[in-house]
Write an enzyme that holds these catalytic residues in place. Structure first.
Site, short mmCIF file in Angstrom:
data_model
loop_
_atom_site.label_atom_id
_atom_site.label_comp_id
_atom_site.label_asym_id
_atom_site.label_seq_id
_atom_site.Cartn_x
_atom_site.Cartn_y
_atom_site.Cartn_z
N ASN A 96 27.06 -22.96 1.95
CA ASN A 96 27.96 -23.81 2.73
C ASN A 96 27.95 -25.25 2.20
O ASN A 96 28.63 -26.12 2.75
CB ASN A 96 27.62 -23.78 4.23
CG ASN A 96 26.29 -24.42 4.54
OD1 ASN A 96 25.55 -24.78 3.62
ND2 ASN A 96 25.98 -24.57 5.81
N TYR A 101 11.98 -26.29 10.99
CA TYR A 101 11.91 -25.51 9.75
C TYR A 101 10.81 -24.45 9.87
O TYR A 101 11.04 -23.27 9.62
CB TYR A 101 11.62 -26.45 8.59
CG TYR A 101 11.64 -25.82 7.22
CD1 TYR A 101 12.81 -25.29 6.69
CD2 TYR A 101 10.49 -25.79 6.43
CE1 TYR A 101 12.83 -24.74 5.42
CE2 TYR A 101 10.50 -25.26 5.16
CZ TYR A 101 11.67 -24.73 4.65
OH TYR A 101 11.69 -24.19 3.39
#
Ligand code: UDP
Length: 319
Positions: free
Chosen positions: A39, A152
């Site tokens: 993306n 994360y």
């Protein structure tokens, strides 16, 4: 001309990123049909633009956190899509959580649909600020779920859990790679990580920003060694997580000094800045498992790897 359907076909998510783009090169060299997806929120088309002219390469601008469709067969799927540097996931916490969770779910579903083997890029961050040293695969880690790095670390831990569930429940062929600090050409100049920061600071005469007192340690693996380790795991039989990294550990202060020594024309000085929250104090992979399974060990010494990387940054910075 119709594409040769006898070729093995691989989907690489995160293909425009640092490690993803090197994987694209490797699979193209091995004669695969490569479907690249990204993306582009942290990846760059410059990393793969040299492949656009290749018949067996295609690029799809797509966010794998949304439903993923790839026509035709797929033999392998590699999930390397995620912001991966501390400043990136601090800037993009929701995307980081989504690509590790929803993105993983979508790609696992696609693997099931296509009967493909899937390899998931996990991370040494699953060990958090580790209380065991070096870190082997049996260590469960020491992660702060609600700290700034939690977006994360927990996404990657969830990713591992989801991957194991698909393997156990659906019998999917899965592989999990725990990637330790990796460096080389195509890292983003301003991704905030130690090596790009120090090299670009040294090349442009800015101060070298060591966080904390620089006594924290990391162990840096050159990209070609990492790619080799990833392929061994993908094509091997072992489905539980495997560490890949270079066990040669160094303090961050020594690392900054080493980079300065390798850029002798630099007149940069080392300065000290605040240590980021939850910054792991020490990190070194235990690589006995991958050595035993696949006879893999890193080949590129750190100083050599840094020498191979400096020209890339010189070029990017016109320095
Ligand atoms: N670091 C530093 N100066 C910088 C960037 C990073 O001292 O400009 C330190 C950071 O605090 C950490 C280590 O270098 O202790 C490695 O950081 P990096 O962002 O490269 O990756 P991490 O291993 O923390 O994910």
């Amino acid at each position: 001309m119709k594409k040769n359907t006898k070729r093995k076909k691989v989907l690489i998510a995160g293909a425009a990123g640092f490690i993803g783009s090197h994987l694209c090169d490797r699979f193209m060299n091995e004669g695969y049909q490569v479907v690249a997806m990204d993306n582009l929120i942290t990846g760059s088309l410059q990393n793969i633009s040299h492949l656009f002219k290749e018949e067996n390469f295609s690029f799809h601008h797509h966010d794998v956190s949304k439903f993923v469709h790839v026509p035709g067969k797929l033999d392998y799927i590699l999930h390397f899509a995620s912001p991966a540097s501390p400043i990136d996931y601090l800037k993009m916490p929701i995307q980081t959580l989504k690509v590790g969770s929803l993105g993983t779910h979508n790609l696992l579903g696609l693997a099931k649909e296509k009967n493909a083997r899937i390899l998931i890029a996990s991370t040494s961050e699953v060990y958090g600020d580790p209380l065991e040293h070096p870190q082997n695969e049996n260590y469960w880690g020491n992660v702060n779920p609600i700290g700034p790095r939690g977006v994360y670390d927990e996404a990657k831990r969830f990713q591992e859990a989801m991957t194991m569930a698909y393997q156990r429940y659906h019998g999917l062929e899965t592989r999990i790679v725990r990637i330790f600090n990796t460096y080389g050409p195509r890292m983003r100049v301003n991704d905030g990580r130690a090596l790009p920061a120090f090299i670009s600071q040294a090349l442009t005469g800015r101060d070298i920003t060591v966080f904390g007192d620089g006594s924290q340690t990391r162990s840096f693996c050159y990209i070609s060694d990492m790619v080799e380790g990833i392929l061994k795991i993908l094509f091997g039989d072992y489905a539980l997580p495997v560490n890949v990294g270079n066990p040669n550990e160094i303090t961050i202060l020594e690392f900054a000094k080493e980079i300065l020594r390798l850029i002798p024309e630099s007149n940069s000085k080392i300065i000290y800045k605040d240590l980021p929250v939850d910054d792991p104090q020490q990190r070194r992979p235990d690589i006995q498992l991958i050595s035993k399974l696949y006879n893999w060990k890193p080949e590129v010494a750190r100083t050599r790897g840094i020498e191979l990387t400096i020209p890339y940054f010189k070029n990017k910075l016109n320095a």
